[in-house]
Design an enzyme around this catalytic site. Structure first.
Site, PDB file in Angstrom:
ATOM      1  N   CYS A 389       0.829  -1.202   0.000  1.00 39.57           N
ATOM      2  CA  CYS A 389       0.000   0.000   0.000  1.00 39.57           C
ATOM      3  C   CYS A 389       0.871   1.263   0.000  1.00 39.57           C
ATOM      4  O   CYS A 389       1.410   1.617  -1.030  1.00 39.57           O
ATOM      5  CB  CYS A 389      -0.977  -0.060   1.175  1.00 39.57           C
ATOM      6  SG  CYS A 389      -2.492   0.824   0.812  1.00 39.57           S
ATOM      7  N   HIS A 515      -3.698  -5.192   0.636  1.00 42.34           N
ATOM      8  CA  HIS A 515      -3.084  -5.674   1.876  1.00 42.34           C
ATOM      9  C   HIS A 515      -3.099  -7.198   1.956  1.00 42.34           C
ATOM     10  O   HIS A 515      -3.987  -7.779   2.581  1.00 42.34           O
ATOM     11  CB  HIS A 515      -3.825  -5.087   3.084  1.00 42.34           C
ATOM     12  CG  HIS A 515      -3.573  -3.638   3.273  1.00 42.34           C
ATOM     13  ND1 HIS A 515      -2.513  -3.155   4.004  1.00 42.34           N
ATOM     14  CD2 HIS A 515      -4.228  -2.559   2.789  1.00 42.34           C
ATOM     15  CE1 HIS A 515      -2.538  -1.844   3.977  1.00 42.34           C
ATOM     16  NE2 HIS A 515      -3.567  -1.449   3.241  1.00 42.34           N
ATOM     17  N   GLU A 517      -1.412  -9.106   3.675  1.00 44.80           N
ATOM     18  CA  GLU A 517      -1.183  -9.634   5.020  1.00 44.80           C
ATOM     19  C   GLU A 517      -2.474 -10.089   5.704  1.00 44.80           C
ATOM     20  O   GLU A 517      -2.448 -10.946   6.581  1.00 44.80           O
ATOM     21  CB  GLU A 517      -0.449  -8.606   5.899  1.00 44.80           C
ATOM     22  CG  GLU A 517      -1.240  -7.372   6.325  1.00 44.80           C
ATOM     23  CD  GLU A 517      -1.187  -6.219   5.334  1.00 44.80           C
ATOM     24  OE1 GLU A 517      -0.974  -6.465   4.132  1.00 44.80           O
ATOM     25  OE2 GLU A 517      -1.382  -5.058   5.757  1.00 44.80           O
TER      26      GLU A 517
HETATM   27  N1  GLN Z   1      -1.984   6.662   2.760  1.00 47.58           N
HETATM   28  C1  GLN Z   1      -2.128   5.896   1.568  1.00 47.58           C
HETATM   29  C2  GLN Z   1      -3.525   6.000   0.977  1.00 47.58           C
HETATM   30  O1  GLN Z   1      -4.412   6.448   1.611  1.00 47.58           O
HETATM   31  C3  GLN Z   1      -1.769   4.436   1.823  1.00 47.58           C
HETATM   32  C4  GLN Z   1      -2.755   3.753   2.704  1.00 47.58           C
HETATM   33  C5  GLN Z   1      -2.229   2.489   3.287  1.00 47.58           C
HETATM   34  O2  GLN Z   1      -1.042   2.223   3.255  1.00 47.58           O
HETATM   35  N2  GLN Z   1      -3.097   1.683   3.858  1.00 47.58           N
HETATM   36  O3  GLN Z   1      -3.735   5.623  -0.161  1.00 47.58           O
END
Ligand code: GLN
Length: 543
Positions: A389, A515, A517
Site C-alpha cells: 500500500c 493488503h 497480510e
Molecule cells: N496513505 C495511503 C492511501 O491512503 C496508503 C494507505 C495504506 O497504506 N493503507 O492511499
C-alpha cells in the site's frame, strides 16, 4: 431446532493478557472437534469502528472482506480458524447506541423511555445473535458462538455488555451459555511468590454483576501448583478441573491451542455446554509446531515503518511474515526500523545485514523520506523489497525521482502541489475531506499480468485481495515507468487502476496497492510473502 451455544470470554486484572489469542484458540479447538463456530468481538469504546483510531494507540486496523475496519483481534480469529468474518463480528458501543438512537428517532420505541436496560442490552444481544450463520433455506449452521468482551471486568464501559451476557443466560438457558474468564497470577519478586488474590477479586467483580465464571484461564509464568489451584477453586467456586494455567508459551502463539487442549480445556467446555465430545483433529497444529521448532535457517527482515514502537501496529504483517518463515523453514529476526531517523548517512549501517525489506501501509507524511531512501537502497543493492500500500507509493515515488529524473515527484498525500503527482487521488475522491469512510475498502478482484513475478507468485490471473487506501497510481506516468524497468504487474478487472508494480531485472521488488497480510494463514502463507522470504533466503545465502 438445535440449541445454539454461547461462550463469553472476559478478561480480568489488567489488559494485554492475550484474550484475543485465548478466544481464537478456543475457536480453533471447537473447530478441531467438528463444530461450526462464529466469533464476535465486542469493544466497549464509543467509536463506531476502528477506522479512525491511530495505530499508535490501538494497534492495527484489521479489514474484512466486506470492508469493515475492525479491531485487530478479528485478524487472530481468522488466522486461527477457518472463518471469514464480516462487519457483523465487530460490535462497538458506538454502533449499539447509534442504532438505538436511530430507532428512537424513527419512533420505534412508541413513546417509551429508552434505557440501557432493556434497550441497549437488547440491541447488544440482537447484534450477537445475527452472527449465527444460516444456510439459504434457513437451517442454522452455527453450533457455537464465541464472544470476546473487550476491556477489563470492572471498567465502566463494559458493564452494558456484561449485563447483556448475563441476560443471555436467562434467555437461552444456563446449559447453553458459559463464561470463560482470563486472569493474571502475578509473581511478586521480592516475596518470590505467585499471588492468586487479583484473580479472586476479579471473579468477585464478575459475581457482582451476576456472572459466575465456569472456566478460569490463568496467565502465569510457571505451572500452577495444586495448592494454588485448590485455593482459587475455594475462593471462586470454579471447579479445579476448570482452572487452566495458561503458562507463557515459548516459541509461538500458534502453540496455544494445543497447550489448552492438553490441559483439558475443550473437554471442560464441551461438557459444560452439554455437547458431545467428538474426536479432536489437531494434527495440523502439531505439525505446525514441529515446523516452528525446527527451522533450518535464520533471516534478518527489516520492516521499515512509522508505527514501529507499538508491538501491534503491523500485527498482520508480522504474522504473515512468520507464516512465510514457517513455509520456508526459517526463523525470522524481524527488525523494526523507524524510517523517521533514516538518513543517507546511516542507511548502510542500518540495513547492510538485512536480507529482505518490507515497507508496510501507513498514512501521513512522517518518515516518508526515510522510506524513499530505503526503497532506493533496496533497488540499488538488489535486496528483496516488498511494498504494501504506502510501500507501493514509496516504490513509485523513488523510481520517478531517481530514474525518471522527476525530482519533485510525490504523492498528493504528502505534497498536494507537486507538478509530478505519480500517486494521486481518484477524481471522485479528491474533495472528500471527512476522515471516516472515504477509502477503497474490502475485497476486490483484480488481474495479474503474465510474465511478471507477481503472476509467478500467485500462479493465476484472477486474484482477490483486501484494500484500505485513498490514493492511486497515476496512469499518466505508466508509459514512462514501463519504458524503464518499473512494470505494472496487476490491475483492477477494468484495467483502470494499478494494483501492483515491480522492478524488472531485480531479484525481488514487488509492491502492491492492497493488503495481502490480511489473508495469510499459519498453514497457508500468502504467496507474495512466501516468495519474498524465499528471495530473502537466496539473498542471505549470497551475502
Ligand atoms: N496513505 C495511503 C492511501 O491512503 C496508503 C494507505 C495504506 O497504506 N493503507 O492511499
Amino acid at each position: 431446532m438445535k440449541d445454539i451455544k454461547y461462550i463469553f470470554v472476559t478478561g480480568g486484572v489488567c489488559s494485554s493478557l492475550g484474550k484475543g489469542i485465548a478466544s481464537s484458540s478456543i475457536g480453533a479447538l471447537m473447530e478441531s472437534r467438528g463444530y461450526h463456530i462464529s466469533m464476535v468481538k465486542v469493544d466497549p469504546y464509543i467509536n463506531t469502528d476502528a477506522g479512525t483510531m491511530s495505530p499508535f494507540q490501538h494497534g492495527e486496523v484489521f479489514v474484512t472482506d466486506d470492508g469493515a475496519e475492525t479491531d485487530l483481534d478479528l485478524g487472530n480469529y481468522e488466522r486461527f480458524t477457518s472463518l471469514k468474518l464480516s462487519q457483523k463480528s465487530s460490535i462497538t458501543t458506538g454502533q449499539v447506541y447509534r442504532d438505538v438512537i436511530d430507532r428512537e428517532r424513527r419512533g420505534d420505541y412508541l413513546g417509551k423511555c429508552v434505557q440501557v436496560i432493556p434497550h441497549i442490552t437488547d440491541e447488544i444481544k440482537r447484534k450477537i445473535r445475527i452472527t449465527v450463520e444460516k444456510s439459504e433455506d434457513g437451517e442454522v449452521l452455527t453450533d457455537i458462538v464465541i464472544i470476546e468482551v473487550g476491556g477489563t471486568v470492572g471498567d465502566i464501559e463494559s458493564i452494558p455488555f456484561l449485563e447483556a451476557a448475563r441476560q443471555f443466560m436467562i434467555d437461552v438457558g444456563k446449559e447453553n451459555v458459559i463464561f470463560v474468564h482470563l486472569t493474571l497470577i502475578p509473581r511478586i519478586s521480592s516475596a518470590g511468590e505467585m499471588k492468586t488474590k487479583p484473580t479472586q477479586h476479579s471473579v468477585q467483580k464478575l459475581r457482582e454483576i451476576g456472572i459466575l465464571p465456569d472456566i478460569l484461564l490463568c496467565r502465569i509464568d510457571e505451572k500452577m501448583t495444586n495448592d494454588m489451584r485448590k485455593k482459587i477453586a475455594l475462593f471462586t467456586n470454579v471447579s479445579e478441573k476448570a482452572i487452566i494455567d495458561a503458562v507463557d508459551i515459548k516459541h509461538s502463539i500458534y502453540e496455544v491451542p494445543v497447550d489448552f487442549e492438553e490441559k483439558g480445556l475443550s473437554e471442560v467446555i464441551l461438557k459444560k455446554l452439554c455437547l458431545p465430545l467428538r474426536r479432536s483433529h489437531l494434527k495440523k497444529w502439531y505439525d505446525l509446531i514441529e515446523v516452528i521448532k525446527n527451522p533450518k535457517d535464520q533471516l534478518n527482515i527489516a520492516v521499515v515503518g512509522k508505527y514501529i514502537n507499538l508491538q501491534d501496529a503491523y500485527k498482520s504483517v508480522y504474522e504473515a511474515l512468520n507464516h512465510a518463515g514457517f513455509e520456508n523453514r526459517v526463523t525470522l529476526n524481524i527488525q523494526k526500523i523507524n524510517s523517521e531517523n533514516m538518513t543517507s548517512e546511516n542507511i548502510n549501517e542500518r540495513l547492510n545485514s538485512i536480507h529482505g525489506i518490507l515497507i508496510p501501509g501507513g498514512f501521513g507524511i512522517r518518515g516518508i523520506e526515510g522510506k524513499v531512501l530505503t526503497a532506493k537502497y533496496a533497488r540499488e543493492n538488489k535486496i528483496p523489497y516488498f511494498g504494501i500500500c504506502l510501500g507501493m507509493h514509496i516504490m513509485v515515488i523513488e523510481y520517478a525521482r531517481n530514474i525518471l529524473g522527476l525530482t519533485d515527484a510525490n504523492s498528493r498525500e504528502f505534497d498536494p502541489e507537486t507538478d509530478n503527482p505519480v500517486i494521486t487521488y481518484l477524481e471522485e475522491q479528491e474533495y472528500i475531506e471527512a476522515m471516516g469512510g472515504t477509502m477503497r475498502l474490502g475485497l476486490y478482484e483484480s488481474k495479474t499480468i503474465s510474465d511478471t513475478k507477481l503472476y509467478k507468485a500467485y500462479k493465476q490471473e484472477k486474484i482477490r485481495e483486501r484494500h484500505r487506501h485513498r490514493l492511486e497510481f497515476n496512469n499518466n506516468y505508466k508509459e514512462a515507468f514501463e519504458k524503464n524497468d518499473l512494470m505494472v504487474s496487476c490491475t483492477t478487472m477494468d484495467e483502470k487502476l494499478v494494483e501492483a508494480v515491480e522492478w524488472k531485472g531485480h531479484p525481488f521488488g514487488i509492491a502492491v496497492q492492497f493488503h495481502p497480510e490480511f489473508l495469510s494463514k499459519p498453514f497457508n502463507a500468502h504467496p507474495i510473502f512466501r516468495e519474498f522470504i524465499k528471495a530473502s533466503l537466496i539473498h542471505g545465502k549470497k551475502n
